[in-house]
Design a protein around this motif. Structure first.
Motif: not given
Length: 777
Positions: A365-374, A470-472
């Motif tokens: 994951t990355s910070e961009d994706v994690a931002t969606v969660l928290t 890609l996998e995400n």
């Protein structure tokens, strides 16, 4: 014997050469301070390796070398006797026993050997931190190091468990007390005042050379007071945390074991005979243990304690993610319990993000994706990385997790998160991934303008995001298909058309465009269904090597009743390429001409140029070489005139180059390929560069420039995407190896090429396979 005798002889031999302390340090690799301390008698117990370095640096003859070594040995013994009142414990006396042979950590062992060697030749305290996820085997490798390396240190190895995962870890005061007892200090002589106790500890350690293993550290504050300065000593600290605040000279992060080493560890614990009977099941058990040594140890113990079980039975139990952590339990050894300790030590924000990361489809994951969660994702991600609950990815800014921690995170999500909140987060993340992927793909679209927003701002950032995530986004697509979100699925598939030309593998696009076609059918949109079927047929013939399956899909697209000239033109365009692949060149030419005519009628110049270029390939295959060059030159000229996309121009140039080369004008063909490669490089399109190199290699080979051809084909091999390119490249490399007299390499390339042939079902590949098989006998 005086403990200064060794230092006196060292000074004498150095002066006799003569050498300054600095010159001797340069010869031996030791530090100037270390040499000075030995000469002044401050270092009373030089290690054997240090003495050997000095012998070589001083050039001592055999008899003097033997005497010098004996002096060092006597100095160590005398130094131990002269420490008043506190006899030192026997070397390695505090080490736990080795219960299971350390397996799969050969590289890490060598690294620790290097740490010990550095300590021997250094005048400063050497600190090495070994960190890793719960169950990674930190204590095991530290104990192994103690038993193997303790003898290299004059005063042996001292081991102390700091109990960093307990609710109350050892305080520095209590740790110093236990270490003083390990040094042999009488209980009555240990001060009660914490500061005095630490002072006594430091004084005891200062004149000793030890391997001090501080296992299971909680944090930096627990360890710092125990880091007394002692030249030649190595302090080996293990922790689940990275302990970034320590001024450590050496660091070693324990990764998960690769599959072959995982099986080896499982074999040692369960018994080789047990696993030999079920090798495939053993590999599956190792895979499901995720390379985690603790999990493999437990799995091995379960097999060893249950002789009635088959290895396959254990594999079946582990297959169920909801039961996996419960199965990985043997007595007081539990994978779940090891994870829970670290989880409960997290801050609320980091714990929340940890369990929510179970919603992310891919392994990183990355910070961009994690931002969606928290909120505040960066702080939480760093805390998880420091706690070894996330790994640091090879790409800066990315974080990885292993499979068992993902399973544990999913458990905690179910236990600790409100179900409604979890469901909302799951949907929010899926939609965000699909929306960003769709926006990113449109930067490659020649027909729809792209929107700069979020992590995708231009074509370069879009390409990077699509590759890294890609996998995400692929996992999000699968979830959207399951959730029947047909509009989002179709939007993604439509956006990916032009991006797929130079990126991704066949199975990816089979899935994407197959899902797009299904979504279009569900929505009742005939034109979109035909369009997606066209793209699917392309993936099948061009990337998957399945032209007959592609032909069936093409015929389904052709049967869809639509009133759209451009879509119909694409249908004949792809049909032309498929007919060529199945060995019908005349029909391929007819469909190609029909495609050009329809694109011209629709006024869609991009399609017309591509169709002209493809028609040239069909004509060349049919033997109409002059017309082939003519129509392909026309496609290039028209594209240059309107100033179209560089990557499209590169594709047109490659096709033209192959036809020009067929006329015998190799220099002109090479110039066209050079231009195409330059444009691909400008945009970082590695698959396009590989395609150029493939064709250039063939041209150079036909021109007799074998060495250059080999370099080009080898460079193209790893990046080749099209279904039959890899086969052709390896077959040509085998021919070049034959020409160079390298029969072994020729055979290797032919075996690899023949194995690759099994993946594809085209007449051309079958012909190559027959030639390869004949050559291999």
């Amino acid at each position: 014997m005086s403990t200064t005798a060794f230092g006196d002889f060292l000074r004498f031999y150095r002066s006799r050469v003569p050498l300054t302390q600095e010159e001797l340090a340069e010869r031996t690799g030791l530090s100037t301070r270390a040499i000075s301390d030995m000469e002044r008698g401050r270092t009373l117990s030089p290690q054997f390796r240090t003495v050997q370095l000095l012998v070589r640096g001083l050039g001592l003859p055999e008899d003097e070398a033997a005497e010098f070594t004996a002096l060092a040995r006597a100095s160590r013994a005398s130094a131990a006797q002269e420490r008043p009142g506190f006899p030192f414990a026997a070397p390695s006396s505090s080490l736990p026993p080795v219960l299971v042979e350390l397996t799969g950590r050969e590289v890490e062992r060598q690294v620790l050997d290097g740490f010990a060697e550095d300590a021997a030749s250094s005048s400063r305290l050497q600190i090495a931190v070994v960190n890793g996820a719960p169950g990674a085997g930190k204590t095991a490798i530290a104990v192994d190091a103690g038993h193997r390396l303790g003898a290299r240190f004059a005063d042996g190895c001292v081991f102390l468990d700091l109990r960093g995962t307990d609710t109350e870890p050892l305080s520095p005061d209590r740790a110093a007390h236990r270490l003083l007892r390990s040094f042999g200090v009488d209980e009555r002589q240990i001060p009660s005042d914490p500061d005095d106790k630490l002072s006594l500890y430091r004084s005891q350690l200062r004149d000793r050379t030890v391997l001090l293993v501080l296992d299971n550290a909680a944090n930096e504050a627990q360890v710092r007071p125990l880091l007394a300065s002692s030249p030649g000593t190595l302090v080996l600290v293990t922790s689940r945390r990275t302990l970034t605040g320590l001024d450590a000279r050496h660091r070693l992060a324990l990764d998960l074991l690769p599959l072959d080493r995982s099986v080896a560890l499982l074999r040692i614990v369960a018994g080789p005979e047990r696993l030999a009977e079920e090798t495939e099941a053993a590999v599956r058990v190792a895979e499901l243990c995720g390379g985690l040594p603790l999990a493999l140890l437990i799995a091995g113990h379960r097999l060893a304690s249950r002789p009635q079980w088959t290895v396959g039975h254990l594999a079946e139990q582990l297959e169920d993610e909801r039961r996996r952590l419960s199965v990985l339990r043997a007595g007081d050894l539990q994978v779940r319990a090891a994870f829970e300790i670290s989880y409960h030590q997290l801050s609320p924000g980091a714990a929340s993000l940890f369990r929510r990361l179970a919603l992310i489809p891919g392994p990183d994951t990355s910070e961009d994706v994690a931002t969606v969660l928290t909120d505040l994702p960066q702080e939480a991600l760093e805390e998880l990385a420091d706690a070894s609950l996330l790994g640091i990815g090879e790409t800066p800014g990315r974080y990885t997790r292993h499979d068992l921690l993902h399973v544990f995170a999913a458990e905690r999500l179910e236990l600790d998160e409100d179900p409604a909140v979890a469901a909302e987060l799951r949907t929010r993340l899926r939609h965000w991934l699909l929306d960003v992927a769709t926006r990113a793909a449109r930067f490659f679209d020649h027909d729809v303008p792209a929107e700069s927003a979020g992590p995708v701002r231009d074509k370069e950032s879009a390409a990077r995001w699509l590759e890294l995530e890609l996998e995400n986004w692929r996992g999000a697509l699968r979830s959207a298909v399951a959730a029947k979100e047909h509009e989002r699925v179709l939007a993604l598939a439509q956006a990916m058309h032009w991006y797929s030309d130079m990126h991704g593998v066949g199975e990816l696009w089979r899935e994407v465009f197959g899902a797009g076609a299904d979504a279009a059918r569900w929505l009742g949109n005939a034109r979109d269904a035909a369009e997606q079927l066209n793209y699917l047929s392309w993936a099948l013939y061009a990337l998957c090597g399945q032209p007959h399956e592609a032909l069936a899909v093409h015929e389904e697209a052709a049967a869809v009743p639509i009133d759209d000239t451009v879509t119909e033109a694409w249908t004949w365009y792809y049909g032309s390429a498929i007919r060529r692949r199945v060995g019908e060149p005349e029909k391929a030419v007819w469909l190609g001409r029909r495609s050009v005519e329809l694109f011209e009628r629709a006024g869609y110049l991009i399609g017309e140029n591509l169709a002209l270029s493809l028609l040239g390939l069909m004509l060349r295959t049919a033997g109409e070489l002059d017309e082939a060059v003519e129509v392909q030159q026309r496609s290039v000229d028209q594209h240059r005139k309107v100033g179209g996309d560089d990557e499209l121009l590169s594709m047109l140039l490659i096709r033209l180059a192959t036809s020009v080369a067929a006329t015998g004008d190799v220099p002109a063909a090479l110039e066209l390929l050079d231009e195409a490669e330059s444009l691909f490089r400008e945009h970082g399109t590695t698959a396009g560069v590989a395609r150029v190199r493939h064709h250039r290699g063939l041209l150079l080979m036909d021109a007799g420039r074998f060495d250059e051809a080999r370099d080009q084909l080898l460079a193209a091999l790893d990046e080749a995407r099209l279904s039959d390119q890899r086969v052709e490249i390896m077959a040509r490399l085998a021919d070049l190896a034959d020409a160079a007299g390298d029969a072994a390499q020729a055979r290797e390339f032919r075996v690899r090429a023949l194995a690759e042939c099994d993946r594809y079902d085209t007449p051309a590949v079958r012909t190559i396979a027959a030639v390869l098989a004949a050559a291999l006998g």
